[in-house]
Write a protein that holds these residues in place. Structure first.
Motif, PDB file in Angstrom:
ATOM      1  N   MET A  24       0.828  -1.202   0.000  1.00  0.00           N
ATOM      2  CA  MET A  24       0.000   0.000   0.000  1.00  0.00           C
ATOM      3  C   MET A  24       0.863   1.253   0.000  1.00  0.00           C
ATOM      4  O   MET A  24       0.607   2.197  -0.744  1.00  0.00           O
ATOM      5  N   LEU A  25       1.922   1.259   0.802  1.00  0.00           N
ATOM      6  CA  LEU A  25       2.789   2.430   0.863  1.00  0.00           C
ATOM      7  C   LEU A  25       3.510   2.673  -0.452  1.00  0.00           C
ATOM      8  O   LEU A  25       3.663   3.823  -0.878  1.00  0.00           O
ATOM      9  N   VAL A  26       3.943   1.622  -1.123  1.00  0.00           N
ATOM     10  CA  VAL A  26       4.564   1.796  -2.439  1.00  0.00           C
ATOM     11  C   VAL A  26       3.561   2.425  -3.385  1.00  0.00           C
ATOM     12  O   VAL A  26       3.905   3.333  -4.161  1.00  0.00           O
ATOM     13  N   GLN A  27       2.321   1.984  -3.349  1.00  0.00           N
ATOM     14  CA  GLN A  27       1.303   2.575  -4.218  1.00  0.00           C
ATOM     15  C   GLN A  27       1.137   4.068  -3.925  1.00  0.00           C
ATOM     16  O   GLN A  27       1.055   4.884  -4.842  1.00  0.00           O
ATOM     17  N   LEU A  28       1.088   4.419  -2.653  1.00  0.00           N
ATOM     18  CA  LEU A  28       0.946   5.835  -2.282  1.00  0.00           C
ATOM     19  C   LEU A  28       2.164   6.646  -2.711  1.00  0.00           C
ATOM     20  O   LEU A  28       2.030   7.746  -3.258  1.00  0.00           O
ATOM     21  N   HIS A  29       3.363   6.107  -2.474  1.00  0.00           N
ATOM     22  CA  HIS A  29       4.583   6.799  -2.895  1.00  0.00           C
ATOM     23  C   HIS A  29       4.632   6.939  -4.415  1.00  0.00           C
ATOM     24  O   HIS A  29       5.079   7.971  -4.938  1.00  0.00           O
ATOM     25  N   ALA A  30       4.194   5.930  -5.130  1.00  0.00           N
ATOM     26  CA  ALA A  30       4.190   5.991  -6.595  1.00  0.00           C
ATOM     27  C   ALA A  30       3.252   7.092  -7.073  1.00  0.00           C
ATOM     28  O   ALA A  30       3.586   7.844  -8.002  1.00  0.00           O
ATOM     29  N   GLN A  31       2.094   7.204  -6.456  1.00  0.00           N
ATOM     30  CA  GLN A  31       1.155   8.252  -6.848  1.00  0.00           C
ATOM     31  C   GLN A  31       1.746   9.630  -6.573  1.00  0.00           C
ATOM     32  O   GLN A  31       1.601  10.545  -7.390  1.00  0.00           O
ATOM     33  N   ALA A  32       2.448   9.772  -5.450  1.00  0.00           N
ATOM     34  CA  ALA A  32       3.077  11.058  -5.134  1.00  0.00           C
ATOM     35  C   ALA A  32       4.203  11.370  -6.117  1.00  0.00           C
ATOM     36  O   ALA A  32       4.310  12.493  -6.617  1.00  0.00           O
ATOM     37  N   ALA A  33       5.046  10.385  -6.414  1.00  0.00           N
ATOM     38  CA  ALA A  33       6.167  10.609  -7.327  1.00  0.00           C
ATOM     39  C   ALA A  33       5.678  10.835  -8.754  1.00  0.00           C
ATOM     40  O   ALA A  33       6.340  11.533  -9.540  1.00  0.00           O
ATOM     41  N   ALA A  34       4.532  10.287  -9.101  1.00  0.00           N
ATOM     42  CA  ALA A  34       3.988  10.439 -10.455  1.00  0.00           C
ATOM     43  C   ALA A  34       3.727  11.903 -10.802  1.00  0.00           C
ATOM     44  O   ALA A  34       3.754  12.272 -11.980  1.00  0.00           O
ATOM     45  N   VAL A  35       3.526  12.717  -9.798  1.00  0.00           N
ATOM     46  CA  VAL A  35       3.264  14.133 -10.031  1.00  0.00           C
ATOM     47  C   VAL A  35       4.431  14.792 -10.773  1.00  0.00           C
ATOM     48  O   VAL A  35       4.224  15.599 -11.673  1.00  0.00           O
TER      49      VAL A  35
END
Length: 188
Positions: free
Chosen positions: A110-121
């Motif tokens: 779950m945390l990787v998914q959240l970090h990926a969404q943040a980095a995607a910006v």
């Protein structure tokens, strides 16, 4: 004493899989921007130089981790769909949602998914990996469930709400706002 075969060294692909699994934990802890390839290598028991033999740069390693996580999500959704009580869209979506809730009880994924969404910006390659992962996942959920646009959107919206609730440990707070957000949401 039996003749024992000599131990075979890991192939590059096996080592790559080990690094991916290890990198999930490293990136979950500190995110894309806060994690170094040295830390990933150390956690995997290999040198940073070997990490770079397997992945050309940190961005490609993180993209591979994101893709690996989407593969796990897909497998979880497939398992949920297979266990649905009926073929009605509501039943299939409910079963897939339950399987997903169990999957994200593994906070690292779950945390990787959240970090990926943040980095995607700000990182185009990561943005592309997140977009591709969601595109494939949405199309799988649509096809497997037979749900309409509203049902599919609600399924993903509920999943995002689950991320929020789990990430802030909302179950630890007994307040009207947490009860409102958590109503009808299953946590594991």
């Amino acid at each position: 004493m039996k003749n024992e075969r000599p131990r075979q060294l890991s192939t590059a692909e096996e080592r790559r899989e080990t690094v991916l699994r290890t990198a999930i934990g490293a990136f979950a802890s500190r995110g894309y921007f806060g994690t170094t390839t040295t830390e990933v290598g150390k956690a995997a028991g290999i040198s940073q130089a070997y990490v770079y033999r397997l992945f050309p740069n940190k961005e490609s390693l993180f993209v591979a981790v994101v893709e690996h996580c989407f593969t796990q999500v897909r497998a979880s959704l497939e398992e949920g769909a297979a266990q649905a009580a009926s073929s009605a869209p509501e039943a299939v979506l409910h079963a897939m949602g339950d399987a997903y809730a169990k999957l994200i009880s593994d906070n690292d994924l779950m945390l990787v998914q959240l970090h990926a969404q943040a980095a995607a910006v700000s990182e185009p390659a990561i943005r592309d990996a997140v977009r591709t992962g969601y595109a494939r996942t949405v199309e799988y959920v649509r096809g497997a469930s037979g749900g309409d646009e509203r049902q599919i959107q609600e399924f993903f919206a509920t999943g995002m709400l689950c991320h929020l609730l789990v990430s802030m440990a909302a179950e630890e707070v007994d307040a009207p706002w947490t009860r409102t957000l958590s109503a009808g949401i299953t946590h594991y």
